[in-house]
Design a protein around this motif. Structure first.
Motif, PDB file in Angstrom:
ATOM      1  N   ARG A   2       0.842  -1.186   0.000  1.00  0.00           N
ATOM      2  CA  ARG A   2       0.000   0.000   0.000  1.00  0.00           C
ATOM      3  C   ARG A   2       0.879   1.239   0.000  1.00  0.00           C
ATOM      4  NH1 ARG A   2      -2.900   0.515   5.465  1.00  0.00           N
ATOM      5  NH2 ARG A   2      -0.836   1.254   6.010  1.00  0.00           N
ATOM      6  N   THR A   3       0.621   2.159  -0.883  1.00  0.00           N
ATOM      7  CA  THR A   3       1.323   3.436  -0.781  1.00  0.00           C
ATOM      8  C   THR A   3       0.274   4.532  -0.677  1.00  0.00           C
ATOM      9  OG1 THR A   3       1.451   3.490  -3.167  1.00  0.00           O
ATOM     10  CG2 THR A   3       3.446   2.853  -2.019  1.00  0.00           C
ATOM     11  N   THR A   4       0.512   5.457   0.223  1.00  0.00           N
ATOM     12  CA  THR A   4      -0.482   6.497   0.441  1.00  0.00           C
ATOM     13  C   THR A   4       0.192   7.856   0.378  1.00  0.00           C
ATOM     14  OG1 THR A   4      -0.066   6.044   2.762  1.00  0.00           O
ATOM     15  CG2 THR A   4      -2.164   5.280   1.884  1.00  0.00           C
ATOM     16  N   THR A   5      -0.489   8.825  -0.176  1.00  0.00           N
ATOM     17  CA  THR A   5       0.031  10.188  -0.114  1.00  0.00           C
ATOM     18  C   THR A   5      -0.165  10.641   1.304  1.00  0.00           C
ATOM     19  OG1 THR A   5      -1.177  10.423  -2.147  1.00  0.00           O
ATOM     20  CG2 THR A   5       0.036  12.345  -1.410  1.00  0.00           C
ATOM     21  N   GLY A 138      14.042  -1.432   0.259  1.00  0.00           N
ATOM     22  CA  GLY A 138      12.602  -1.323   0.099  1.00  0.00           C
ATOM     23  C   GLY A 138      12.117   0.031  -0.384  1.00  0.00           C
ATOM     24  N   VAL A 139      13.041   0.916  -0.774  1.00  0.00           N
ATOM     25  CA  VAL A 139      12.603   2.185  -1.356  1.00  0.00           C
ATOM     26  C   VAL A 139      12.027   1.867  -2.730  1.00  0.00           C
ATOM     27  CG1 VAL A 139      13.349   4.465  -2.146  1.00  0.00           C
ATOM     28  CG2 VAL A 139      14.386   3.446  -0.109  1.00  0.00           C
ATOM     29  N   ARG A 140      10.876   2.421  -3.055  1.00  0.00           N
ATOM     30  CA  ARG A 140      10.225   2.098  -4.325  1.00  0.00           C
ATOM     31  C   ARG A 140      10.140   3.281  -5.280  1.00  0.00           C
ATOM     32  NH1 ARG A 140      11.602  -1.864  -3.394  1.00  0.00           N
ATOM     33  NH2 ARG A 140      10.618  -3.797  -2.789  1.00  0.00           N
ATOM     34  N   ALA A 141      10.314   4.485  -4.770  1.00  0.00           N
ATOM     35  CA  ALA A 141      10.141   5.668  -5.618  1.00  0.00           C
ATOM     36  C   ALA A 141      11.471   6.395  -5.804  1.00  0.00           C
ATOM     37  CB  ALA A 141       9.119   6.605  -4.984  1.00  0.00           C
ATOM     38  N   LEU A 142      11.719   6.808  -7.042  1.00  0.00           N
ATOM     39  CA  LEU A 142      12.947   7.534  -7.366  1.00  0.00           C
ATOM     40  C   LEU A 142      12.608   8.867  -7.990  1.00  0.00           C
ATOM     41  CD1 LEU A 142      15.192   4.956  -9.289  1.00  0.00           C
ATOM     42  CD2 LEU A 142      15.244   5.543  -6.852  1.00  0.00           C
ATOM     43  N   LEU A 143      13.305   9.890  -7.516  1.00  0.00           N
ATOM     44  CA  LEU A 143      13.252  11.173  -8.186  1.00  0.00           C
ATOM     45  C   LEU A 143      14.695  11.459  -8.568  1.00  0.00           C
ATOM     46  CD1 LEU A 143      11.697  13.662  -8.975  1.00  0.00           C
ATOM     47  CD2 LEU A 143      11.959  14.524  -6.663  1.00  0.00           C
ATOM     48  N   VAL A 144      14.932  11.606  -9.879  1.00  0.00           N
ATOM     49  CA  VAL A 144      16.318  11.733 -10.331  1.00  0.00           C
ATOM     50  C   VAL A 144      16.582  13.150 -10.821  1.00  0.00           C
ATOM     51  CG1 VAL A 144      18.062  10.864 -11.934  1.00  0.00           C
ATOM     52  CG2 VAL A 144      16.308   9.314 -11.038  1.00  0.00           C
ATOM     53  N   ALA A 145      17.606  13.785 -10.244  1.00  0.00           N
ATOM     54  CA  ALA A 145      18.031  15.084 -10.740  1.00  0.00           C
ATOM     55  C   ALA A 145      19.208  14.858 -11.676  1.00  0.00           C
ATOM     56  CB  ALA A 145      18.427  15.984  -9.572  1.00  0.00           C
ATOM     57  N   ALA A 146      18.980  15.101 -12.980  1.00  0.00           N
ATOM     58  CA  ALA A 146      20.088  15.084 -13.938  1.00  0.00           C
ATOM     59  C   ALA A 146      20.757  16.442 -13.756  1.00  0.00           C
ATOM     60  CB  ALA A 146      19.557  14.898 -15.354  1.00  0.00           C
ATOM     61  N   ASN A 147      21.802  16.463 -12.914  1.00  0.00           N
ATOM     62  CA  ASN A 147      22.344  17.733 -12.398  1.00  0.00           C
ATOM     63  C   ASN A 147      23.502  18.267 -13.259  1.00  0.00           C
ATOM     64  OD1 ASN A 147      22.533  19.847 -10.532  1.00  0.00           O
ATOM     65  ND2 ASN A 147      24.111  18.767  -9.354  1.00  0.00           N
ATOM     66  N   SER A 213       4.593  13.562  -4.948  1.00  0.00           N
ATOM     67  CA  SER A 213       4.951  12.149  -4.876  1.00  0.00           C
ATOM     68  C   SER A 213       3.966  11.359  -4.022  1.00  0.00           C
ATOM     69  CB  SER A 213       6.349  11.991  -4.288  1.00  0.00           C
ATOM     70  OG  SER A 213       6.569  10.634  -4.008  1.00  0.00           O
ATOM     71  N   THR A 214       3.581  10.208  -4.523  1.00  0.00           N
ATOM     72  CA  THR A 214       2.671   9.353  -3.762  1.00  0.00           C
ATOM     73  C   THR A 214       3.445   8.305  -2.971  1.00  0.00           C
ATOM     74  OG1 THR A 214       2.436   7.920  -5.668  1.00  0.00           O
ATOM     75  CG2 THR A 214       0.735   9.588  -5.357  1.00  0.00           C
ATOM     76  N   ALA A 215       4.781   8.415  -2.957  1.00  0.00           N
ATOM     77  CA  ALA A 215       5.569   7.451  -2.188  1.00  0.00           C
ATOM     78  C   ALA A 215       5.150   7.540  -0.734  1.00  0.00           C
ATOM     79  CB  ALA A 215       7.055   7.764  -2.310  1.00  0.00           C
ATOM     80  N   GLY A 216       4.944   6.419  -0.130  1.00  0.00           N
ATOM     81  CA  GLY A 216       4.559   6.425   1.275  1.00  0.00           C
ATOM     82  C   GLY A 216       5.432   5.477   2.031  1.00  0.00           C
TER      83      GLY A 216
END
Ligand code: GTP
Ligand code: MG
Length: 418
Positions: A2-5, A138-147, A213-216
């Motif tokens: 389950r992932t919740t905002t 167990g991290v499921r969400a990625l936000l990638v900064a192409a820096n 992000s809806t990562a919870g």
């Protein structure tokens, strides 16, 4: 799963040394006005002392003297930030290989990994390793900064090449949520304000993406409530209650529970929370529960609702080895699992993960920062779930008997991508 905002998002920065993680967090905090004047003054003063010209934003999170002098992050720095819609707990992790263990600590409680990579160099081996560790944790969400887009003249080709590389690896590692943003942490492009230098990009800024992000918290439900007993509290009337933090699923009065490893079956008769008695306790809540039957439960025992975890002295596990000395078969260590510590021995090393290909190769030792598979024998029985079913009862750390240092993070079972 389950992932919740939710109101609170925990994120950890990951990526190779000097790709700009601390600068990005500094930029995020400065542009959202999260710093007090005296904090900003301190960063200005430190920048001047080190003669780096303008403001060195990495100094916002790099607080240690050694960090500022060397220009690298060593320890995880935690910062709190908020936007009108959300609160953030940010773990700014070090990128240097030597401090991979600190990165794993920072990522172990994260809902989302903020991956920072230098767009000119793409996915480096250390970034791949961090992504493997984040996936294992167990991290499921990625936000990638192409820096450092400023250094490639804002080239859309350079950005797309990073998108391709990251998409492939994220797919292999089972990340379900991925956004890649062209950024200059130094100049602030697409961090809080949309950039005029990337007209070909119409996605979110880093702040937008974090807000949406809806990562919870990663919770696998349906695998049963668990309460690792931390303390036994004696009550006035002679009864006892068992204190600990609920995980797995919610726990309710009337639930049939089994005390493990003893295997005693009983029923929850009361739940005391910080705010008084309650009928149920949700995941993450610290409670004291009363039971229908007398038990001799103590610290290290586990109360569980079916489906029950395994009671075992032998674990097959995925481990990230951080010890300076290589891990070889037969090594004796201490293993800490929930509230229990037991002597342990590594009976076999079943493989090492090649982070470039994600193949598992045969080996008889694990060197520093390698990820591998091992079978571990423990002196006391442990009550475990697979990590994929429960992040708490499925994880453990290995401790060096002599130095007391934490030398490995372990996950029960084999990760799905291995
Ligand atoms: N040109 C340019 N330089 C940048 C950018 N972001 C960061 N830098 C520079 O890159 C260097 C490293 O930045 P840091 O933020 O310390 O990198 P880091 O990823 O936190 O490094 P570690 O924590 O040691 O792994 C510093 O000199 C920054 O000023 C960017 O967008 N453009
Ligand atoms: Mg840093």
């Amino acid at each position: 799963m389950r992932t919740t905002t939710k109101d609170l998002l925990r994120l950890a920065t990951i990526g190779s040394v000097d790709d700009g993680k601390s600068t990005l967090i500094g930029r995020l905090l400065v542009d959202t006005r999260q710093l007090f004047d005296d904090q900003l003054d301190a960063v200005v003063a430190a920048s001047e002392r080190r003669g780096v010209g303008d403001l060195d934003l990495s100094f916002v999170t790099d607080g240690l003297r050694a960090e500022r002098e060397q220009g690298i992050t060593i320890d995880v720095a935690y910062r709190y930030a908020s936007s009108p819609t959300r609160k953030f707990i940010i773990a700014d992790c070090p990128g240097h290989v030597q401090y991979t263990r600190n990165m794993a600590t920072g990522a172990s409680t994260a809902d989302l990994a903020l991956v920072v990579l230098d767009v000119a160099h793409g996915l480096k081996e250390q970034t791949r390793r961090h992504l493997c560790i984040a996936a294992l944790l167990g991290v499921r969400a990625l936000l990638v900064a192409a820096n450092k887009m400023d250094q490639v003249n804002w080239s859309p080709t350079a950005y797309r090449s990073v998108v391709d590389q990251v998409e492939t690896l994220a797919g292999e590692l089972g990340f379900t949520d991925l956004t890649v943003i062209p950024v200059s942490a130094l100049l602030g492009d697409n961090v809080v304000e949309a950039s005029v230098n990337t007209p070909w990009y119409d996605g979110p800024t880093v702040l937008d993406a974090l807000e949406r992000s809806t990562a919870g918290v990663w919770t696998a439900t349906g695998h049963g409530a668990r309460l690792p007993v931390q303390w036994v509290l004696r009550q006035g009337g002679g009864g006892r209650t068992y204190a600990g933090m609920v995980n797995g699923d919610a726990l309710g009065v009337g639930d049939a529970v089994t005390l493990l490893p003893a295997g005693v079956e009983t029923t929850v008769t009361s739940i005391e929370t910080g705010r008084g008695p309650n009928d149920a306790a949700s995941v993450g809540l610290s409670v004291a529960v009363g039971l229908a039957d007398e038990t001799d439960a103590g610290r290290g025992d586990l109360l569980a609702v079916a489906p029950l975890p395994r009671v075992t002295r032998e674990l097959t596990a995925t481990i990230c080895w951080f010890g300076e000395r290589s891990l070889e078969t037969g090594r004796r260590l201490r293993l800490k699992h929930t509230t229990r510590v037991t002597p342990a021995r590594v009976t076999t090393i079943d493989g090492v993960v090649d982070v470039a290909t994600l193949e598992v190769l045969a080996t008889d030792e694990l060197t520093t920062n390698q990820i591998g598979l091992a079978t571990i024998h423990t002196a006391d029985p442990l009550v475990v779930d697979d990590y994929r079913d429960n992040r708490v009862t499925g994880s453990f750390v290995l401790i060096d008997e002599v130095t007391n240092a934490t030398v490995a993070a372990g996950m029960v079972g084999r990760a799905s991508f291995l």
